[in-house]
Design a protein around this motif. Structure first.
Motif, PDB file in Angstrom:
ATOM      1  N   CYS A 122      34.717  31.576  39.026  1.00 46.14           N
ATOM      2  CA  CYS A 122      35.943  32.314  39.342  1.00 46.14           C
ATOM      3  C   CYS A 122      36.089  33.542  38.453  1.00 46.14           C
ATOM      4  O   CYS A 122      35.614  33.560  37.320  1.00 46.14           O
ATOM      5  CB  CYS A 122      37.175  31.427  39.292  1.00 46.14           C
ATOM      6  N   SER A 123      36.713  34.565  39.012  1.00 41.41           N
ATOM      7  CA  SER A 123      36.874  35.839  38.308  1.00 41.41           C
ATOM      8  C   SER A 123      38.327  36.276  38.360  1.00 41.41           C
ATOM      9  O   SER A 123      38.996  36.096  39.376  1.00 41.41           O
ATOM     10  CB  SER A 123      36.035  36.922  38.987  1.00 41.41           C
ATOM     11  N   PHE A 124      38.775  36.835  37.243  1.00 43.90           N
ATOM     12  CA  PHE A 124      40.149  37.338  37.180  1.00 43.90           C
ATOM     13  C   PHE A 124      40.131  38.818  36.836  1.00 43.90           C
ATOM     14  O   PHE A 124      39.201  39.302  36.194  1.00 43.90           O
ATOM     15  CB  PHE A 124      40.944  36.581  36.104  1.00 43.90           C
ATOM     16  N   GLU A 125      41.189  39.500  37.236  1.00 41.88           N
ATOM     17  CA  GLU A 125      41.297  40.920  36.892  1.00 41.88           C
ATOM     18  C   GLU A 125      42.006  41.062  35.557  1.00 41.88           C
ATOM     19  O   GLU A 125      42.721  40.160  35.118  1.00 41.88           O
ATOM     20  CB  GLU A 125      42.092  41.656  37.971  1.00 41.88           C
ATOM     21  N   SER A 126      41.839  42.236  34.938  1.00 42.54           N
ATOM     22  CA  SER A 126      42.517  42.485  33.667  1.00 42.54           C
ATOM     23  C   SER A 126      44.034  42.473  33.879  1.00 42.54           C
ATOM     24  O   SER A 126      44.534  43.062  34.831  1.00 42.54           O
ATOM     25  CB  SER A 126      42.096  43.842  33.109  1.00 42.54           C
ATOM     26  N   PRO A 127      44.770  41.809  32.981  1.00 48.41           N
ATOM     27  CA  PRO A 127      46.223  41.761  33.147  1.00 48.41           C
ATOM     28  C   PRO A 127      46.908  43.027  32.617  1.00 48.41           C
ATOM     29  O   PRO A 127      48.107  43.188  32.773  1.00 48.41           O
ATOM     30  CB  PRO A 127      46.623  40.553  32.292  1.00 48.41           C
TER      31      PRO A 127
END
Ligand code: SF4
Length: 610
Positions: A387-392
């Protein structure tokens, strides 16, 4: 839900859910999660919750010592909030925890022998007080450390040394009852270290959740661990050592030196060699087994007199060279007078397989684990969840520019190019109010650019030097920070050097310039790695060349924005960053502007915000 902080941030909640889901399914997971998501708590808390439920142990592995503190603090908060008494132990290398004098400068193999011989000869008072006949002293110390809550390795070291107890053994005794153990990768991925550790802790890998932080570093670290080298320099030192100690192995060492010299005849830069090219001539002289045995004995004898032995170091190389495993490249290399024979590991999965096959579940995470599918391939866990998340952080706080005016491409390197790079770096850095870090692909490029930069740069410039120790690094950072805050300053380093990763300078850095693309040297070792990954995955160039370089660049750039309040400019100064092959490696949420007129962007950005 067990959680260390009062609130779970929205994206952090998704991270917690993804980790909990993978643990529930007993699967491994690869997580790309940029800085600011609260990764440590987001991953550690669900892992610990399950560990408490099912009597497991969580190993939090990190290549950075500074990360230990964050884990210890997270456990502290968790204990306080939920009124728990979770024991957390921090393990650093035995050499760094040793209470004997002058051990930190020893080579690791020499230190291991040194400690072993003291323990076996019952000559270490610290060990006796920990595990030997006076072990009550150690037990009392550990009981009291338990009550004090999670302690950093340095704190344990001070307390144990004061009580004349081996700090390493005290840390292990603490770890026996710990639910969370923070340690370097090697404690789990090095088979001998792991076996010895698990023997002492009375734990089983099957009962452990393994968290790997900064997972983008894992493949390289593991390849390094399995790579062994033999150089003409080490041979010379070993022969001197044999003469000094009058050990009867000089003829054998001279023979090895001769074989090495003959192999290097006609080699301009590097050349592939076969196992037999080194083994067969040596076998004609003496049986390989006998050679190893006599050098091993000589090495041990020398170590009993002094702390290190070059002869002992040669034994490890000889042992590894005869192994016929796939996934290695045997290369002889010449750099000036230095000749090195390398048994270079190409396959990190040789060390990960057993761990990932056996452990309860593994979580591999990083702010630059992109693409996660590459890590699934090269770490040998194709079925891991990803899984990958974007920069907050708000994109508006960051100006991201690609300036396609210069390049550090090998074929284009010349004085004119260095001048251009130097002048552009100086002009950009002059326009950035505050601290600027500039990263180059190598010291060589940095030094070639330096005079042009220094002529034009209007503030104070600082320079990283190769092989800085922890104290020197900190001194340089302190000076840079002070100057940057007062009147602005630049720190010129290299992409894979001391400051490219893991440096947080809140409120100090207003800009990062990544000058050039930090691709690995286009040598035989790199081309062997490309060919190997091509054979295995059909993606040699991406996996061995393009993505590792872009990961370094993105890590370098990441020094600038460490919190949602930080604002700054990140500049990629090389025409290749605009090429699709490299540009596609940037995080998709980045608002990258490709422009030669950087002045038009920098002025309004800093004018508006500062
Ligand atoms: S037992 Fe401990 S104190 Fe003694 S030499 Fe080994 S690491 Fe150092």
């Amino acid at each position: 839900m067990l959680f260390s902080h009062e609130d779970v941030r929205p994206t952090q909640g998704k991270l917690v859910a993804a980790v909990a889901d993978s643990l529930k399914k007993k699967k491994h997971i690869l997580i790309h999660a940029p800085t600011g998501l609260g990764k440590t708590a987001g991953v550690l808390c669900p892992a610990l919750e399950l560990a408490m439920e099912r009597d497991l142990t969580v190993f939090f592995l990190t290549s950075r010592h500074t990360q230990h503190k964050i884990v210890l603090e997270t456990v502290q908060k968790l204990n306080k909030k939920h009124n728990l008494n979770v024991v957390c132990a921090s393990l650093i290398g035995k050499k760094w925890l040793c209470a004997q004098d002058n051990t930190q400068t020893m080579a690791s193999a020499d230190f291991a022998e040194f400690c072993k011989s003291l323990v076996e000869g019952d000559e270490c008072e610290f060990y006796r007080n920990a595990r030997g006949k006076n072990n009550l002293i150690g037990k009392r110390l550990v009981e009291s450390l338990h009550k004090e809550g999670p302690l950093a390795a340095e704190q344990v070291m001070i307390r144990a040394t004061n009580e004349r107890v081996c700090p390493y053994e005290a840390s292990l005794m603490l770890a026996e009852t710990a639910k969370v153990i923070v340690a370097d990768y090697y404690y789990i991925f090095h088979p001998n270290i792991r076996d010895s550790l698990f023997g002492k802790l009375k734990k089983k890998l099957e009962q452990c959740i393994i968290i790997v932080d900064e997972g983008h570093n894992l493949p390289g670290r593991l390849r390094e661990l399995l790579t062994t080298k033999l150089s003409n320099r080490v041979m010379r030192l070993a022969i001197q050592e044999a003469k000094k100690f009058d050990v009867d192995v000089i003829a054998s060492l001279v023979e090895i030196q001769d074989v090495l010299n003959k192999l290097s005849v006609g080699v301009q830069r590097d050349k592939l060699v076969r196992k037999e090219d080194f083994l067969v001539p040596l076998e004609k002289f003496k049986s390989y087994e006998e050679l190893i045995a006599e050098l091993d004995l000589a090495g041990e004898m020398i170590r009993s007199e002094q702390k290190r032995s070059h002869i002992g170091a040669i034994v490890k190389f000889l042992q590894d060279w005869r192994s016929g495993r796939d996934g290695f490249a045997r290369i002889i290399k010449r750099e000036g007078e230095l000749v090195t024979l390398t048994n270079s590991c190409l396959e990190p999965a040789l060390l990960t397989k057993e761990v990932f096959d056996s452990c309860y579940s593994a979580i591999i995470m990083s702010g630059t684990l992109n693409p996660t599918s590459m890590y699934a391939d090269i770490l040998g866990i194709p079925n891991a969840l990803q899984c990958s998340f974007e920069s907050p952080f708000p994109e508006v706080n960051k100006l991201s520019l690609i300036i396609p005016k210069t390049t550090t491409k090998y074929a284009m390197r010349n004085e004119r190019m260095y001048e251009n790079i130097g002048l552009h770096c100086a002009d950009i850095a002059n326009r950035i109010p505050g601290g600027v870090m500039i990263f180059f692909p190598s010291y060589n490029v940095r030094d070639s650019v330096e005079k042009y930069f220094s002529d034009e740069y209007e503030k104070t410039a600082f320079f990283e030097t190769p092989g800085m120790d922890k104290a020197a690094k900190q001194r340089l950072l302190d000076k840079f920070t002070k100057e940057a805050k007062e009147s602005g300053a630049a720190l010129l380093g290299v992409a894979a050097g001391s400051f490219g990763e893991g440096i947080d300078l809140p409120g100090v850095l207003k800009g990062v310039i990544v000058a050039g693309l930090p691709l690995d040297k286009p040598d035989l070792e790199t081309s062997e790695l490309i060919a190997y990954y091509d054979k295995l995955f059909g993606k040699g160039w991406e996996y061995a060349y393009t993505i590792p370089a872009m990961t370094k660049s993105i890590q370098n750039a990441g020094r600038c924005i460490r919190s949602e309040k930080d604002r700054g400019a990140i500049i990629f100064l090389d025409v290749r960053y605009a090429w699709p092959r490299y540009r596609s490696c940037f995080p998709s949420e980045w608002n990258l502007i490709v422009t030669e007129s950087y002045q038009d962007e920098l002025g309004p950005f800093f004018g508006r915000l500062f």
